[in-house]
Design a protein around this motif. Sequence first.
Motif, PDB file in Angstrom:
ATOM      1  N   TYR A  44     137.933  17.667 140.673  1.00  0.00           N
ATOM      2  CA  TYR A  44     137.653  18.692 139.676  1.00  0.00           C
ATOM      3  C   TYR A  44     138.577  19.890 139.863  1.00  0.00           C
ATOM      4  CZ  TYR A  44     135.088  22.402 137.245  1.00  0.00           C
ATOM      5  OH  TYR A  44     134.755  23.461 136.440  1.00  0.00           O
ATOM      6  N   ASP A  45     138.740  20.313 141.117  1.00  0.00           N
ATOM      7  CA  ASP A  45     139.609  21.455 141.398  1.00  0.00           C
ATOM      8  C   ASP A  45     141.065  21.160 141.057  1.00  0.00           C
ATOM      9  OD1 ASP A  45     137.458  22.887 142.290  1.00  0.00           O
ATOM     10  OD2 ASP A  45     137.804  22.491 144.403  1.00  0.00           O
ATOM     11  N   TYR A  78     141.201  17.406 137.120  1.00  0.00           N
ATOM     12  CA  TYR A  78     140.834  16.103 136.554  1.00  0.00           C
ATOM     13  C   TYR A  78     139.439  16.124 135.932  1.00  0.00           C
ATOM     14  CZ  TYR A  78     144.923  14.287 138.974  1.00  0.00           C
ATOM     15  OH  TYR A  78     146.206  14.065 139.401  1.00  0.00           O
ATOM     16  N   PHE A  79     139.101  17.241 135.309  1.00  0.00           N
ATOM     17  CA  PHE A  79     137.775  17.391 134.713  1.00  0.00           C
ATOM     18  C   PHE A  79     137.502  16.321 133.659  1.00  0.00           C
ATOM     19  CE2 PHE A  79     135.300  19.259 131.159  1.00  0.00           C
ATOM     20  CZ  PHE A  79     134.092  19.409 131.806  1.00  0.00           C
ATOM     21  N   LEU A 111     137.052  12.861 135.122  1.00  0.00           N
ATOM     22  CA  LEU A 111     135.731  12.686 135.730  1.00  0.00           C
ATOM     23  C   LEU A 111     134.679  12.381 134.671  1.00  0.00           C
ATOM     24  CD1 LEU A 111     135.753  15.575 138.370  1.00  0.00           C
ATOM     25  CD2 LEU A 111     135.788  13.128 138.848  1.00  0.00           C
ATOM     26  N   PRO A 162     130.975  18.071 137.588  1.00  0.00           N
ATOM     27  CA  PRO A 162     131.248  18.839 136.357  1.00  0.00           C
ATOM     28  C   PRO A 162     130.010  19.510 135.772  1.00  0.00           C
ATOM     29  CG  PRO A 162     132.372  16.731 136.281  1.00  0.00           C
ATOM     30  CD  PRO A 162     131.490  16.702 137.496  1.00  0.00           C
ATOM     31  N   VAL A 197     137.164  23.378 130.435  1.00  0.00           N
ATOM     32  CA  VAL A 197     137.393  24.116 131.676  1.00  0.00           C
ATOM     33  C   VAL A 197     138.012  25.456 131.320  1.00  0.00           C
ATOM     34  CG1 VAL A 197     138.627  24.173 133.862  1.00  0.00           C
ATOM     35  CG2 VAL A 197     137.666  22.024 133.028  1.00  0.00           C
ATOM     36  N   GLN A 226     141.376  27.021 136.192  1.00  0.00           N
ATOM     37  CA  GLN A 226     141.534  26.105 137.319  1.00  0.00           C
ATOM     38  C   GLN A 226     141.532  26.884 138.627  1.00  0.00           C
ATOM     39  OE1 GLN A 226     141.041  22.801 135.529  1.00  0.00           O
ATOM     40  NE2 GLN A 226     141.744  22.685 137.623  1.00  0.00           N
TER      41      GLN A 226
END
Length: 425
Positions: free
Chosen positions: A100-101, A104-105, A108, A150, A218, A221
């Motif tokens: 996620y960081d 790759y939101f 996921l 997420p 998002v 980041q």
Amino acid sequence: MGNETLELEPDRLSITTLQLEAQVPPPAPDEIPNGGLTAWLQVLGSFILFFNTWGIVNTFGTFQTYYSLNLPQSDSDIAWIGSIAAFLLLLVGIGAGPLYDAGYFKQLLLFGSFFVVFGMMMTSIATQYWQFMLSQGICMGLGNGLLFVPSVAIVSQWFTTRKAFATGIAAAGSSLGGVIYPIIFHKLQPKIGFGWTTRVIAFIMFALLCISSSVMRVRSQPKAARALLDLSAFQDSAFLLFSGAMFFGFVGLYTPFFYIQVYALEKGVDPNFAFYLLSLLNVGSIFGRIIPNRLADHIGPLNVIIPGTIITAILAFGWIGIVSTPSLIIFALLYGFFSGSYVSVPPTVLMVISPDLKVVGTRMGMCFAIGGCGLLIGTPIAGLLITKYGFIAAITFSAAAVLAAFVLMVGTRVSRVGWVVKSIE
């Protein structure tokens, strides 16, 4: 002279440029909105993710009852299916956090949604224990884990002053899922069979998860990737005590969610009504996610979850003497309400007790992994106790585990602020 003038002009130009740049005001900081359409759409998307992850975990009691009546395996063996799915939901988050960081939101969301829906579809054609374990336990558990990070992380990007309240609304999706999916199963299974009933649930999940993928965004980041482990956490007494509380709490917390329907049938409750007890548990839990989180914004998350935990333990011990239908209804609603904060409040607690917000994500993954171990073993142990010694032994074991969680949570607060009563910790 001409050459000297030409040599001085660039210096004068540079000085003038620096003066102009100094006069330009710096850009306004990107303030977190704490509201607005886009922010509340993130809450909606997170609500749907909770609805189809923890909501399915909260629904497993319905599957537990069906499998107990139609498979040769014991209650303990069957409980491993749901406990592994819940364990993976929390464990996979350790790896999903850095992804996620790293940005790759959307991936996921995509892969998590695929595994959850595919696992439910495969459950619809399963006929043997190992097939249910692979599809509903492992495949859906992996999908749940990819979606869980997420669902928790996105809300904190859009809310600060009302973060706990917004998180509570999102987490209420898990309880609403636990209300609706058991009713769907109970109404459809006698008419269209187990296979098509499970496929209907899978189609509903697919449609809802498409909404989450469409609306969730998002906002920013992280500047640095999240580490998998924060070794300094093992020297932090507050973190260790709270992680221990999460472990013992999850050991005992889900016994009613898995076995209340089986218990009701054993006590002679009308089978047509017994199936609704799980939904009633989750109805109470809806309010138990929203109201405590609203309070946590004002009086502190530990001051909310500690009273909720001791009341949950008292209710669990009281379950031993409950045999009538009206008493079971009251128990289900109250237990659902006071146990509801276990999913929604802990992330806020970890923000409070962590020394630096930079390590909150890592510590959250570590703490939930420890709690996941409690989820993994708690309900199978309760099932084994039911098989060998009856429900009283299983209920006593579960209630004692929640009581141990209460003691450790009090220890967490004391290690953080001492014995001060007036504190928002």
